[in-house]
Structures are given as structure tokens and as C-alpha cells.
Design a protein around this motif. Structure first.
Motif, PDB file in Angstrom:
ATOM      1  N   PRO A 123      56.688  -1.062  73.321  1.00 23.55           N
ATOM      2  CA  PRO A 123      56.011  -0.215  72.332  1.00 23.55           C
ATOM      3  C   PRO A 123      55.693  -1.035  71.087  1.00 23.55           C
ATOM      4  N   VAL A 124      54.573  -0.734  70.477  1.00 24.19           N
ATOM      5  CA  VAL A 124      54.195  -1.325  69.201  1.00 24.19           C
ATOM      6  C   VAL A 124      54.118  -0.143  68.246  1.00 24.19           C
ATOM      7  N   MET A 125      55.165   0.070  67.442  1.00 21.22           N
ATOM      8  CA  MET A 125      55.174   1.240  66.585  1.00 21.22           C
ATOM      9  C   MET A 125      56.021   1.038  65.349  1.00 21.22           C
ATOM     10  N   CYS A 126      55.623   1.723  64.288  1.00 16.22           N
ATOM     11  CA  CYS A 126      56.408   1.738  63.065  1.00 16.22           C
ATOM     12  C   CYS A 126      55.952   2.899  62.207  1.00 16.22           C
ATOM     13  N   ASP A 127      56.820   3.332  61.323  1.00 12.24           N
ATOM     14  CA  ASP A 127      56.514   4.268  60.261  1.00 12.24           C
ATOM     15  C   ASP A 127      57.146   3.686  59.005  1.00 12.24           C
ATOM     16  N   LEU A 128      56.323   3.164  58.108  1.00 15.72           N
ATOM     17  CA  LEU A 128      56.802   2.512  56.892  1.00 15.72           C
ATOM     18  C   LEU A 128      56.278   3.271  55.681  1.00 15.72           C
ATOM     19  N   LEU A 129      57.127   3.491  54.692  1.00 16.53           N
ATOM     20  CA  LEU A 129      56.714   4.166  53.472  1.00 16.53           C
ATOM     21  C   LEU A 129      56.554   3.120  52.373  1.00 16.53           C
ATOM     22  N   ASP A 130      55.311   2.899  51.950  1.00 11.45           N
ATOM     23  CA  ASP A 130      54.987   1.856  50.980  1.00 11.45           C
ATOM     24  C   ASP A 130      54.702   2.469  49.614  1.00 11.45           C
ATOM     25  N   SER A 131      55.016   1.731  48.554  1.00 15.40           N
ATOM     26  CA  SER A 131      54.755   2.159  47.171  1.00 15.40           C
ATOM     27  C   SER A 131      53.889   1.117  46.481  1.00 15.40           C
ATOM     28  N   PRO A 132      52.570   1.141  46.700  1.00 16.18           N
ATOM     29  CA  PRO A 132      51.712   0.087  46.158  1.00 16.18           C
ATOM     30  C   PRO A 132      51.404   0.202  44.671  1.00 16.18           C
ATOM     31  N   SER A 133      51.599   1.366  44.048  1.00 16.25           N
ATOM     32  CA  SER A 133      51.384   1.568  42.601  1.00 16.25           C
ATOM     33  C   SER A 133      49.995   1.142  42.139  1.00 16.25           C
ATOM     34  N   THR A 134      48.972   1.682  42.772  1.00 18.82           N
ATOM     35  CA  THR A 134      47.597   1.340  42.402  1.00 18.82           C
ATOM     36  C   THR A 134      46.649   2.454  42.826  1.00 18.82           C
ATOM     37  N   THR A 135      45.472   2.471  42.221  1.00 15.38           N
ATOM     38  CA  THR A 135      44.387   3.331  42.696  1.00 15.38           C
ATOM     39  C   THR A 135      43.222   2.471  43.178  1.00 15.38           C
ATOM     40  N   SER A 136      43.476   1.194  43.366  1.00 15.90           N
ATOM     41  CA  SER A 136      42.475   0.284  43.935  1.00 15.90           C
ATOM     42  C   SER A 136      42.561   0.325  45.457  1.00 15.90           C
ATOM     43  N   ALA A 137      41.487  -0.064  46.108  1.00 16.52           N
ATOM     44  CA  ALA A 137      41.457  -0.094  47.574  1.00 16.52           C
ATOM     45  C   ALA A 137      42.526  -1.053  48.104  1.00 16.52           C
ATOM     46  N   ILE A 138      43.239  -0.619  49.143  1.00 16.10           N
ATOM     47  CA  ILE A 138      44.288  -1.425  49.768  1.00 16.10           C
ATOM     48  C   ILE A 138      43.968  -1.558  51.247  1.00 16.10           C
ATOM     49  N   ALA A 139      43.866  -2.781  51.730  1.00 16.11           N
ATOM     50  CA  ALA A 139      43.687  -3.027  53.160  1.00 16.11           C
ATOM     51  C   ALA A 139      45.042  -3.360  53.763  1.00 16.11           C
ATOM     52  N   TYR A 140      45.457  -2.557  54.723  1.00 13.33           N
ATOM     53  CA  TYR A 140      46.681  -2.825  55.477  1.00 13.33           C
ATOM     54  C   TYR A 140      46.277  -3.430  56.812  1.00 13.33           C
ATOM     55  N   LYS A 141      47.063  -4.393  57.295  1.00 13.76           N
ATOM     56  CA  LYS A 141      46.780  -4.948  58.612  1.00 13.76           C
ATOM     57  C   LYS A 141      48.081  -5.382  59.277  1.00 13.76           C
ATOM     58  N   MET A 142      48.043  -5.366  60.587  1.00 15.52           N
ATOM     59  CA  MET A 142      49.188  -5.834  61.357  1.00 15.52           C
ATOM     60  C   MET A 142      48.937  -7.286  61.739  1.00 15.52           C
ATOM     61  N   VAL A 143      49.946  -8.139  61.503  1.00 15.83           N
ATOM     62  CA  VAL A 143      49.882  -9.532  61.929  1.00 15.83           C
ATOM     63  C   VAL A 143      50.953  -9.744  62.985  1.00 15.83           C
ATOM     64  N   TRP A 144      50.779 -10.755  63.813  1.00 16.31           N
ATOM     65  CA  TRP A 144      51.722 -10.978  64.916  1.00 16.31           C
ATOM     66  C   TRP A 144      51.743 -12.437  65.324  1.00 16.31           C
ATOM     67  N   LEU A 145      52.769 -12.789  66.097  1.00 20.29           N
ATOM     68  CA  LEU A 145      52.860 -14.128  66.670  1.00 20.29           C
ATOM     69  C   LEU A 145      53.539 -14.038  68.023  1.00 20.29           C
ATOM     70  N   ALA A 146      53.297 -15.052  68.844  1.00 19.62           N
ATOM     71  CA  ALA A 146      53.965 -15.190  70.143  1.00 19.62           C
ATOM     72  C   ALA A 146      54.809 -16.451  70.075  1.00 19.62           C
ATOM     73  N   THR A 147      56.075 -16.349  70.473  1.00 17.73           N
ATOM     74  CA  THR A 147      56.983 -17.481  70.286  1.00 17.73           C
ATOM     75  C   THR A 147      56.801 -18.599  71.289  1.00 17.73           C
ATOM     76  N   SER A 148      56.275 -18.317  72.481  1.00 17.99           N
ATOM     77  CA  SER A 148      56.146 -19.420  73.423  1.00 17.99           C
ATOM     78  C   SER A 148      54.869 -19.413  74.242  1.00 17.99           C
ATOM     79  N   SER A 149      54.342 -18.274  74.607  1.00 13.87           N
ATOM     80  CA  SER A 149      53.154 -18.273  75.451  1.00 13.87           C
ATOM     81  C   SER A 149      52.101 -17.311  74.922  1.00 13.87           C
TER      82      SER A 149
END
Length: 175
Positions: A123-149
């Protein structure tokens, strides 16, 4: 006696489009998604899963929710690690979700290939509560890596025959 109030439009009395709402209410929802993605990078890279939200209130919290599935290649001990980042207040700030990670302080999930060399779905899942303290546009993205292949997102197996959508949902929660 019961009363009924019927309106077509509610508008803020001082700022058009901004109505005072009680704490805990969802102000807005934004969703992004991606299909089949592949990584073989040994450093964190963009997964293609991204969404942008512009909070209406600077003290709002943003509920960041990811739902999807992935698979790892047949390499023994393969790991695929995930992080959520945002570009506000600076580029690629890790969303720490109040420290509620199951693995370590800067990843929200991981997938493995079995030691028998079989494909492993995770599964690829999460529920995170963020506090960015802004009214500017925020881009969220998921990053990832593979350890061997190779790691796969939105793919049920390495052959690519079963592609599924992975979603990133952002909800602004009034405080």
C-alpha cells in the motif's frame, strides 16, 4: 416551531468569497492523481503525484492524504521509500505530519520485495496534518526512491498489466 432559511449565495460581509466558518470544517478540497510510474533512483525523486492548494486562512491545517498501491521488482531485499514534501515556505520541505511516521522521521511508507525474489505489492498511503501558515499557493508532492532495483507506483506487479490510480487529496481544515 421550525424555521427554514433558503439562500442561493452566501458572501462574506467584509471580504467577498470568505465566510467565517467554525473550527474543524473543511474549507476546500483539491485532488491530484497519477497512473503507472517507475523509479530506479537511489536518491529521492519526484513520483509524478502532486497537487496544489491555496489556503484561504493562514492558520488552517492541511490534511494531506495519499492512497494507492505499488510493487517492487523481483530483486531480493528491494525497498521503495516515500516522503511527502511541499514547496512552501521553501522548496521541498519535508511534511513531517507531527512526527507520526511508522518508519522514521522523514518517510511515510515503504514497500519490499520478498527475499524469495517474488513481486511484492504494497500500500502507498498516508494521512498527514500539515501547518504551513500561509495563504500562498502550496504544491505538495510525493517523492520516492528504490534502494536496489526498481519500484512501481500505480502498478500491480512489474509487468504493468494492472495499472491503478494513486491519489493525493488535500483538505484545508479551518482552525
Amino acid at each position: 416551531p421550525m424555521s427554514t432559511l433558503k439562500v442561493d449565495t452566501i458572501q462574506g460581509k467584509t471580504t467577498s468569497g470568505t465566510v467565517a466558518m467554525p473550527a474543524g470544517h473543511v474549507v476546500q478540497v483539491v485532488q491530484g492523481d497519477t497512473g503507472d510510474q517507475t523509479t530506479s533512483s537511489s536518491s529521492y525523486s519526484d513520483s509524478g503525484l502532486t497537487a496544489t492548494i491555496t489556503p484561504k486562512f493562514s492558520n488552517s491545517k492541511i490534511l494531506v492524504s495519499v492512497k494507492g498501491i505499488g510493487s517492487a521488482s523481483v530483486a531480493d531485499n528491494e525497498q521503495v521509500l516515500f516522503r511527502m514534501v511541499r514547496n512552501q515556505p521553501s522548496a521541498d520541505t519535508i511534511v513531517d505530519g507531527q512526527g507520526n511516521f511508522p518508519y522514521n522521521s522523514n518517510q511515510f511508507g515503504q514497500g519490499f520485495a520478498t527475499v524469495e525474489g517474488k513481486r511484492e505489492r504494497y500500500p502507498v498511503m498516508c494521512d498527514l496534518l500539515d501547518s504551513p501558515s500561509t495563504t500562498s499557493a502550496i504544491a505538495y508532492k510525493m517523492v520516492w526512491l528504490a534502494t536496489s532495483s526498481t519500484g512501481y507506483l500505480g502498478r500491480w506487479g512489474t509487468d504493468g498489466n494492472w495499472n491503478v490510480r494513486t491519489t493525493l487529496t488535500l483538505m484545508e481544515i479551518k482552525q
